[in-house]
Motif scaffolding. Structure first.
Motif, PDB file in Angstrom:
ATOM      1  N   GLY A  36       0.815  -1.229   0.000  1.00 32.97           N
ATOM      2  CA  GLY A  36       0.000   0.000   0.000  1.00 32.97           C
ATOM      3  C   GLY A  36       0.837   1.263   0.000  1.00 32.97           C
ATOM      4  O   GLY A  36       0.331   2.351  -0.268  1.00 32.97           O
ATOM      5  N   HIS A  37       2.138   1.125   0.293  1.00 32.58           N
ATOM      6  CA  HIS A  37       2.962   2.326   0.426  1.00 32.58           C
ATOM      7  C   HIS A  37       3.971   2.463  -0.708  1.00 32.58           C
ATOM      8  O   HIS A  37       5.048   3.047  -0.554  1.00 32.58           O
ATOM      9  CB  HIS A  37       3.572   2.386   1.831  1.00 32.58           C
ATOM     10  N   ILE A  38       3.571   1.958  -1.874  1.00 35.75           N
ATOM     11  CA  ILE A  38       4.280   2.225  -3.118  1.00 35.75           C
ATOM     12  C   ILE A  38       3.844   3.616  -3.570  1.00 35.75           C
ATOM     13  O   ILE A  38       2.648   3.939  -3.540  1.00 35.75           O
ATOM     14  CB  ILE A  38       3.858   1.197  -4.190  1.00 35.75           C
ATOM     15  N   PRO A  73      -1.211  13.221   1.111  1.00 37.49           N
ATOM     16  CA  PRO A  73      -0.502  12.735   2.295  1.00 37.49           C
ATOM     17  C   PRO A  73      -1.029  11.354   2.710  1.00 37.49           C
ATOM     18  O   PRO A  73      -2.217  11.087   2.597  1.00 37.49           O
ATOM     19  CB  PRO A  73      -0.807  13.785   3.359  1.00 37.49           C
ATOM     20  N   CYS A  74      -0.113  10.510   3.188  1.00 33.33           N
ATOM     21  CA  CYS A  74      -0.474   9.158   3.618  1.00 33.33           C
ATOM     22  C   CYS A  74      -0.264   9.048   5.134  1.00 33.33           C
ATOM     23  O   CYS A  74       0.565   9.760   5.703  1.00 33.33           O
ATOM     24  CB  CYS A  74       0.409   8.148   2.883  1.00 33.33           C
ATOM     25  N   LEU A  75      -0.976   8.115   5.764  1.00 32.44           N
ATOM     26  CA  LEU A  75      -0.844   7.901   7.208  1.00 32.44           C
ATOM     27  C   LEU A  75       0.576   7.500   7.609  1.00 32.44           C
ATOM     28  O   LEU A  75       0.985   7.688   8.748  1.00 32.44           O
ATOM     29  CB  LEU A  75      -1.804   6.802   7.676  1.00 32.44           C
ATOM     30  N   CYS A  76       1.353   6.966   6.658  1.00 34.39           N
ATOM     31  CA  CYS A  76       2.721   6.523   6.972  1.00 34.39           C
ATOM     32  C   CYS A  76       3.685   7.698   7.055  1.00 34.39           C
ATOM     33  O   CYS A  76       4.835   7.520   7.440  1.00 34.39           O
ATOM     34  CB  CYS A  76       3.206   5.526   5.928  1.00 34.39           C
ATOM     35  N   GLY A  77       3.225   8.911   6.673  1.00 36.57           N
ATOM     36  CA  GLY A  77       4.088  10.083   6.770  1.00 36.57           C
ATOM     37  C   GLY A  77       4.629  10.548   5.422  1.00 36.57           C
ATOM     38  O   GLY A  77       5.184  11.638   5.325  1.00 36.57           O
ATOM     39  N   GLY A  80       1.663  10.516  -1.658  1.00 31.61           N
ATOM     40  CA  GLY A  80       1.441   9.865  -2.952  1.00 31.61           C
ATOM     41  C   GLY A  80       1.397   8.352  -2.917  1.00 31.61           C
ATOM     42  O   GLY A  80       1.483   7.706  -3.966  1.00 31.61           O
ATOM     43  N   CYS A  81       1.253   7.746  -1.710  1.00 30.69           N
ATOM     44  CA  CYS A  81       1.193   6.277  -1.622  1.00 30.69           C
ATOM     45  C   CYS A  81      -0.100   5.755  -2.257  1.00 30.69           C
ATOM     46  O   CYS A  81      -1.140   6.430  -2.239  1.00 30.69           O
ATOM     47  CB  CYS A  81       1.208   5.825  -0.169  1.00 30.69           C
ATOM     48  N   LEU A  82      -0.054   4.523  -2.745  1.00 28.64           N
ATOM     49  CA  LEU A  82      -1.236   3.860  -3.289  1.00 28.64           C
ATOM     50  C   LEU A  82      -2.396   3.906  -2.296  1.00 28.64           C
ATOM     51  O   LEU A  82      -3.535   4.182  -2.668  1.00 28.64           O
ATOM     52  CB  LEU A  82      -0.886   2.399  -3.633  1.00 28.64           C
TER      53      LEU A  82
HETATM   54 ZN   LIG Z   1       2.104   5.492   2.849  1.00 28.42          ZN
END
Ligand SMILES: [Zn+2]
Length: 319
Positions: free
Chosen positions: A165-167, A175-179, A182-184
């Motif tokens: 999911g974080h590609i 913004p993604c929850l991982c910081g 543009g993550c999937l």
């Molecule tokens: Zn992410």
């Protein structure tokens, strides 16, 4: 036939069942996860479900369980048997779930990542049976994944590999929850599909019958009936998923890609254009070798995977 108790700690539901080595599940029980209760009461409920599953399976004539397998979202430390800080369970810090389960049931227990176990379950008993190399993508609240490569379950150096999911699919994107950006997951998870629709409606672009807050299921249904805004969101989702899955197919050259999770309830509306994009987009041999398929095990997938984990651990300890 050997059997194991399998426990699944999800962000919305807890599940338990007794799994036999042929992959069948007995005494399957589910309850909602009352996340605000915190770890203590939730684990008490989980172990109660486990005892109920054992009782029901015993009544069905399943032989006594010999071990316990536990499935949960990461980050976790499978070797130490500790839930480090699961993203879907705020406030669960360093919970020694394996030691707790061993004390509760008097049996050896083991733990692994839910998406990793779902990959194992689909490869042994689901849509990728007999494939030596496959990967699994779960598209639900978030996006997770796992892989079996050359017949071996892939875990990574610290046991949390397979975070497909974080590609990055859009440079400098949402913004993604991982910081990162543009993550999937920030585009194609069920949550993100709904939020993107809400934002598009607020921006007053294409005409639509949708009214915020919108769910991914509503977007899929509206797109199927030709709603212009919903169709644009859905098509962009498929395009970005196609990009990421094609990259993974080129890298890993699997025989099967299995898609699971709530968003895949849209069925052919998701599968057909995505499979086409991957076949057409992937490099020659990889594109020709791969089959893209919906998951075969449904709601029991993590329970089957946790059961396989426990049965594998028992077999290893006997040899
Ligand atoms: Zn992410």
């Amino acid at each position: 036939m050997d059997s194991a108790l399998a426990l699944d700690i999800g962000g919305t539901k807890l599940a338990a069942g007794v799994v036999t080595s042929d992959g069948s599940v007995h005494g399957f029980v589910v309850e909602p996860t009352r996340r605000s209760d915190g770890p203590g009461p939730i684990i008490t409920t989980l172990f109660e479900l486990g005892r109920r599953a054992i009782e029901a399976a015993t009544a069905e004539g399943v032989r006594a369980v010999a071990g316990v397998g536990i499935s949960c979202g990461g980050p976790l430390d499978a070797a130490a048997g500790v839930l480090v800080n699961p993203l879907h369970l705020p406030g669960w810090i360093d919970v020694p779930i394996v030691a707790m389960a061993e004390a509760e049931f008097g049996l050896p227990a083991s733990l692994d990542n839910d998406a990793t176990l779902a990959a194992l379950a689909e490869q042994r008993h689901g849509a990728a049976r007999e494939a030596r190399s496959m990967f699994y993508l779960t598209i639900s609240t978030g996006i997770g994944g796992g892989a079996v490569l050359d017949g071996v379950l892939y875990r990574g150096a610290a046991g949390n590999g397979g975070e497909f999911g974080h590609i990055t699919v859009v440079r400098g994107g949402r913004p993604c929850l991982c910081g990162r950006r543009g993550c999937l997951e920030a585009y194609a998870s069920g949550t993100s599909i709904g939020v993107r629709a809400d934002e598009a409606i607020a921006a007053d672009g294409l005409p639509t019958s949708l009214v915020p807050p919108v769910t991914a299921e509503q977007v899929a249904n509206a797109a199927a009936s030709g709603d212009p805004l919903a169709s644009a969101i859905w098509n962009e989702t498929i395009e970005l998923l196609g990009q990421a899955v094609t990259d993974l197919v080129n890298i890993l050259e699997p025989e099967v890609v299995v898609l699971g999770g709530g968003v895949t309830r849209s069925g052919a509306q998701l599968l057909d254009p995505l499979a086409r994009a991957v076949r057409e987009g992937a490099m020659g041999p990889a594109g020709a070798a791969v089959r893209v398929s919906l998951a075969g095990l449904g709601d029991t997938v993590c329970v089957v995977g946790a059961g396989m984990l426990a049965l594998d651990a028992l077999a290893a300890s006997h040899s």
